[in-house]
Motif scaffolding. Structure first.
Motif, PDB file in Angstrom:
ATOM      1  N   ASP A 156       0.004  -1.321  -0.269  1.00  0.00           N
ATOM      2  CA  ASP A 156       0.419   0.013   0.220  1.00  0.00           C
ATOM      3  C   ASP A 156       0.510   1.518  -0.172  1.00  0.00           C
ATOM      4  OD1 ASP A 156      -2.593  -1.020  -0.078  1.00  0.00           O
ATOM      5  OD2 ASP A 156      -2.528  -1.253   2.325  1.00  0.00           O
TER       6      ASP A 156
ATOM      7  N   HIS B 187       1.626   6.497   4.378  1.00  0.00           N
ATOM      8  CA  HIS B 187       0.692   7.784   4.162  1.00  0.00           C
ATOM      9  C   HIS B 187       0.965   9.177   4.034  1.00  0.00           C
ATOM     10  CE1 HIS B 187      -1.831   5.121   7.327  1.00  0.00           C
ATOM     11  NE2 HIS B 187      -2.141   5.713   6.610  1.00  0.00           N
TER      12      HIS B 187
ATOM     13  N   ARG C 292       1.044   5.854   0.003  1.00  0.00           N
ATOM     14  CA  ARG C 292      -0.498   5.468   0.097  1.00  0.00           C
ATOM     15  C   ARG C 292      -1.108   6.531  -0.679  1.00  0.00           C
ATOM     16  NH1 ARG C 292      -2.489   1.721   3.412  1.00  0.00           N
ATOM     17  NH2 ARG C 292      -4.616   2.129   4.790  1.00  0.00           N
ATOM     18  N   SER C 293      -2.075   5.642  -1.970  1.00  0.00           N
ATOM     19  CA  SER C 293      -3.973   6.101  -2.195  1.00  0.00           C
ATOM     20  C   SER C 293      -4.300   7.122  -0.979  1.00  0.00           C
ATOM     21  CB  SER C 293      -4.544   5.432  -2.705  1.00  0.00           C
ATOM     22  OG  SER C 293      -4.406   5.195  -3.517  1.00  0.00           O
ATOM     23  N   GLY C 294      -4.640   8.644  -1.373  1.00  0.00           N
ATOM     24  CA  GLY C 294      -4.854   9.381  -0.434  1.00  0.00           C
ATOM     25  C   GLY C 294      -3.674  10.281   0.394  1.00  0.00           C
TER      26      GLY C 294
ATOM     27  N   LEU D 124      -0.239  11.265  -9.667  1.00  0.00           N
ATOM     28  CA  LEU D 124      -1.191  12.290  -8.242  1.00  0.00           C
ATOM     29  C   LEU D 124      -2.465  12.126  -8.108  1.00  0.00           C
ATOM     30  CD1 LEU D 124       1.672  15.157  -7.717  1.00  0.00           C
ATOM     31  CD2 LEU D 124       1.439  12.858  -7.177  1.00  0.00           C
ATOM     32  N   PHE D 125      -3.250  12.228  -9.362  1.00  0.00           N
ATOM     33  CA  PHE D 125      -4.498  12.525  -9.829  1.00  0.00           C
ATOM     34  C   PHE D 125      -5.454  10.959  -9.155  1.00  0.00           C
ATOM     35  CE2 PHE D 125      -8.230  12.936 -11.223  1.00  0.00           C
ATOM     36  CZ  PHE D 125      -8.895  14.352 -10.674  1.00  0.00           C
ATOM     37  N   GLY D 126      -4.869   9.876 -10.042  1.00  0.00           N
ATOM     38  CA  GLY D 126      -5.986   8.879  -9.790  1.00  0.00           C
ATOM     39  C   GLY D 126      -6.377   8.402  -8.204  1.00  0.00           C
ATOM     40  N   ARG D 127      -5.190   8.986  -7.957  1.00  0.00           N
ATOM     41  CA  ARG D 127      -5.078   8.367  -6.486  1.00  0.00           C
ATOM     42  C   ARG D 127      -6.011   8.474  -5.205  1.00  0.00           C
ATOM     43  NH1 ARG D 127      -0.886   5.068  -4.792  1.00  0.00           N
ATOM     44  NH2 ARG D 127       0.184   5.761  -5.188  1.00  0.00           N
ATOM     45  N   ASN D 128      -6.056  10.682  -5.244  1.00  0.00           N
ATOM     46  CA  ASN D 128      -5.840  11.243  -4.262  1.00  0.00           C
ATOM     47  C   ASN D 128      -4.827  11.906  -3.684  1.00  0.00           C
ATOM     48  OD1 ASN D 128      -8.739  12.353  -4.439  1.00  0.00           O
ATOM     49  ND2 ASN D 128      -9.402  11.031  -4.690  1.00  0.00           N
ATOM     50  N   ILE D 129      -3.408  11.758  -4.415  1.00  0.00           N
ATOM     51  CA  ILE D 129      -2.241  12.215  -3.884  1.00  0.00           C
ATOM     52  C   ILE D 129      -2.192  13.955  -3.739  1.00  0.00           C
ATOM     53  CG2 ILE D 129       0.337  11.696  -3.870  1.00  0.00           C
ATOM     54  CD1 ILE D 129      -1.055   9.569  -3.519  1.00  0.00           C
ATOM     55  N   THR D 130      -1.439  14.381  -2.257  1.00  0.00           N
ATOM     56  CA  THR D 130      -1.388  15.643  -2.162  1.00  0.00           C
ATOM     57  C   THR D 130       0.190  15.900  -2.354  1.00  0.00           C
ATOM     58  OG1 THR D 130      -2.943  15.943  -0.637  1.00  0.00           O
ATOM     59  CG2 THR D 130      -1.713  17.190  -0.531  1.00  0.00           C
TER      60      THR D 130
ATOM     61  N   PHE E 214      -9.109   2.185   2.758  1.00  0.00           N
ATOM     62  CA  PHE E 214      -8.976   3.281   2.516  1.00  0.00           C
ATOM     63  C   PHE E 214     -10.586   4.434   2.096  1.00  0.00           C
ATOM     64  CE2 PHE E 214      -5.169   0.545   0.456  1.00  0.00           C
ATOM     65  CZ  PHE E 214      -4.613   1.741   0.264  1.00  0.00           C
TER      66      PHE E 214
ATOM     67  N   PHE F 160     -11.044   7.218   1.129  1.00  0.00           N
ATOM     68  CA  PHE F 160     -10.864   7.374   0.111  1.00  0.00           C
ATOM     69  C   PHE F 160     -11.022   6.188  -0.978  1.00  0.00           C
ATOM     70  CE2 PHE F 160      -7.426  10.426   2.254  1.00  0.00           C
ATOM     71  CZ  PHE F 160      -7.988  11.872   0.940  1.00  0.00           C
TER      72      PHE F 160
ATOM     73  N   ARG G 234      -7.288  20.123  -7.152  1.00  0.00           N
ATOM     74  CA  ARG G 234      -8.164  19.847  -8.038  1.00  0.00           C
ATOM     75  C   ARG G 234      -9.097  18.027  -8.828  1.00  0.00           C
ATOM     76  NH1 ARG G 234      -3.057  17.921 -11.679  1.00  0.00           N
ATOM     77  NH2 ARG G 234      -3.309  16.565 -10.006  1.00  0.00           N
TER      78      ARG G 234
ATOM     79  N   LEU H 174      -1.242  21.167  -3.212  1.00  0.00           N
ATOM     80  CA  LEU H 174      -1.493  20.716  -4.478  1.00  0.00           C
ATOM     81  C   LEU H 174      -1.966  19.031  -3.971  1.00  0.00           C
ATOM     82  CD1 LEU H 174      -2.521  20.833  -8.206  1.00  0.00           C
ATOM     83  CD2 LEU H 174      -0.045  19.514  -8.527  1.00  0.00           C
ATOM     84  N   ASN H 175      -3.862  18.953  -4.820  1.00  0.00           N
ATOM     85  CA  ASN H 175      -4.449  17.452  -4.507  1.00  0.00           C
ATOM     86  C   ASN H 175      -6.311  17.545  -5.166  1.00  0.00           C
ATOM     87  OD1 ASN H 175      -6.098  19.367  -3.183  1.00  0.00           O
ATOM     88  ND2 ASN H 175      -5.421  18.940  -1.016  1.00  0.00           N
ATOM     89  N   GLY H 176      -6.754  17.092  -4.558  1.00  0.00           N
ATOM     90  CA  GLY H 176      -7.478  16.667  -5.596  1.00  0.00           C
ATOM     91  C   GLY H 176      -7.302  14.972  -6.336  1.00  0.00           C
TER      92      GLY H 176
ATOM     93  N   PRO I  69     -10.436  11.451  -8.197  1.00  0.00           N
ATOM     94  CA  PRO I  69     -11.532  11.198  -8.241  1.00  0.00           C
ATOM     95  C   PRO I  69     -12.131  10.976  -6.925  1.00  0.00           C
ATOM     96  CG  PRO I  69     -10.124   9.717  -9.512  1.00  0.00           C
ATOM     97  CD  PRO I  69      -8.937  10.768  -8.563  1.00  0.00           C
TER      98      PRO I  69
END
Lengths: 345, 345
Positions: free
Chosen positions: A235, A238, A258-260, A281-287, B94, B99, B265, B288-290, B292
């Motif tokens: 995973d 965090h 980790r996602s999120g 980054l985006f697909g897994r909601n990474i900051t 998750f 998430f 985003r 920067l975050n956001g 799905p």
């Protein structure tokens, strides 16, 4: 007085210059008693074009106030002070929001007519907002740790703070330099459950373990990512604290987060563009966050932690030179013979 | 039953297919009573290569449970339910971290053997974790707003949540599509002080004003950035909610965000690499975050807000078609004749 200047890659000189004087009523003149060399000083040491004008060097110091301008009421000659690496008024909306490095009245040592701190004396603009006093009779043994509050430890702390490290969180720290090790210590302070340190210099990662790292991963790139994922059940962690600044470290960061989760950077990026789209980054909601540390926001809380023995970030110092030998301090850090070097004027 | 398939750009067809059946004991079969077309459905409508196999379409719906698998205990035939656009177990780490779109047992409608929601019926995997019941006798007038909890409003809400909008914060929303307008409403709900909406379709920005926008900036690019900076004393806003997904919107975002602020985003990035270095994000400590939206995390709190009349996100719907006329729904949205279109099977 004597002060340090860099004239080009590898060319660090100590020169005799005029003592600084009060320019603005908000200034103070501080006699530097302890300074050091920063990892960021090594960037120009590698790449600066040679020229006839030297750049004043150094931005981390402890010293004694010698003189204050007419608008400085909270400091007096004789006060022992720590300076954050950036000066700021500590009253504007940006400072109140905790982002002192964005202060419109702020700036950096060694620029805009302000000298460097690898020197006998330095003019401190916005002295009331910038300088933080420590007891004049402080035990000498605490001074190295107090000096780290000028930059390196609180830069690591900024990474952990922006990464929102809280009790129970898992953290990966990328980089075993003094900032990376400081980030380990800060993550531990903020209650991180598991701290994976990615670094391959065992003397440094040993200090990382002493600071709280639970795992050390010497592998880099895809192998390093695979190792961290294996340690975390596939995973990732965090939080990732990225204390290097090169693209491979960024790629490792989004590989192990980790996602999120959060990637918090304090290694100054040596790139401008990087992957941030769906696949990274985006697909897994990474900051993604981080930046130059607003050290002033954290310094007052850290002083009692040092004086109480709760943290000992000064352990990152493993060598010391006089001001006259500052070139040797650069050489020791550049060759990795030393992790971080104290310079005493 | 009838269901919607896309065979290529601009080619949307309603076809007769077999009714879905329970495959896993965690499944439910839901008869769709209200669905709609998403802005993201327009991406393949523009660019999908023509082929012999149609892709099942639609992922936002309200419906009535017809049948449940043996492992589904919290739902029964006859229940009126809303489905998030992504299914998830709502129990894994998750999901517990909020998430749900990263749930290892989760997935999306129209993929992996699961049909689309622009259809008479749909199989819902992980039904216990996914579906949220609403009162069977709910007033019809609330249904459009409840339908927005499937995706569009709570995607806007996710942007505002990740952007850490709190009372007193200033916010810029980029994009006057249904997600952008939803982000305005969500920012208002979370207490934003000032909400600048960047959009140039006055019928849409008028709804944005009704949702809480205090300023509308129709200019784009450098002119738009200059206008927002002018409105905010040169500083930009604490939060930017980016609901477009194209690079010019990203560039606008870092142009108008305040130092120390957040760019959140929810417009799916149509780029992979973007500026994140010292000159764009790092130097000013921009976050920067956001990603799905984990709609399931927010849906239960939003239902009473809709039923209590506190929010009316259903105002983004300005047209309606039957399932047989779903192609017309796509055409209306693609041509911008409609903002968002309800589809009734």
């Amino acid at each position: 007085m004597r002060a340090t200047f860099m004239y080009g890659a590898g060319d660090v000189r100590v020169e005799e210059v005029a003592d600084p004087t009060i320019v603005e009523p908000t200034d103070a003149i501080v006699r530097v008693t302890m300074a050091c060399v920063c990892g960021s000083d090594l960037h120009p040491y590698h790449s600066m074009s040679a020229g006839p004008t030297g750049s004043p060097m150094g931005h981390e110091f402890i010293g004694v106030v010698e003189e204050v301008g007419g608008a400085v009421s909270n400091l007096k000659p004789g006060d022992l002070v720590i300076s954050p690496f950036a000066y700021s008024d500590n009253t504007c909306p940006f400072c109140r929001e905790g982002f002192h490095t964005a202060c419109p009245h702020g700036g950096f040592y060694g620029a805009d007519g302000v000298g460097g701190a690898q020197a006998e004396r330095v003019r401190v603009p916005q002295a009331s907002g910038t300088l933080v006093t420590i007891p004049a009779d402080v035990d000498e043994k605490f001074l190295p740790s107090l000096l780290t509050l000028s930059d390196v430890y609180l830069t690591g702390y900024h990474a952990a703070h922006m990464g929102r490290v809280t009790p129970g969180k898992s953290v990966t720290v990328i980089g075993d330099g003094a900032v990376g090790l400081s980030a380990v210590l800060a993550a531990k302070q903020l209650g991180a459950d598991r701290i994976v340190l990615m670094g391959r210099h065992s003397d440094r990662t040993d200090l990382g373990r002493a600071f709280g790292a639970t795992d050390v991963v010497p592998e880099r790139g895809a192998d390093g990512v695979a190792k961290v994922l294996e340690l975390t059940g596939g995973d990732g962690t965090h939080v990732v604290l990225e204390a290097v600044g090169h693209m491979p470290a960024y790629e490792q960061a989004y590989g192990v987060v980790r996602s999120g989760g959060v990637i918090s950077r304090v290694g100054v990026p040596q790139y401008e563009k990087a992957p941030v789209g769906f696949g990274s980054l985006f697909g897994r909601n990474i900051t993604l966050n981080g930046g130059p540390a607003p050290v002033r926001a954290y310094i007052e809380a850290a002083i009692p932690q040092v004086l109480g023995g709760e943290i000992d970030p000064g352990r990152v110092f493993d060598a010391e030179t006089s001001l006259d030998d500052v070139a040797e301090a650069y050489r020791l850090m550049d060759s990795r013979e030393a992790l971080k070097v104290i310079v005493r004027p």
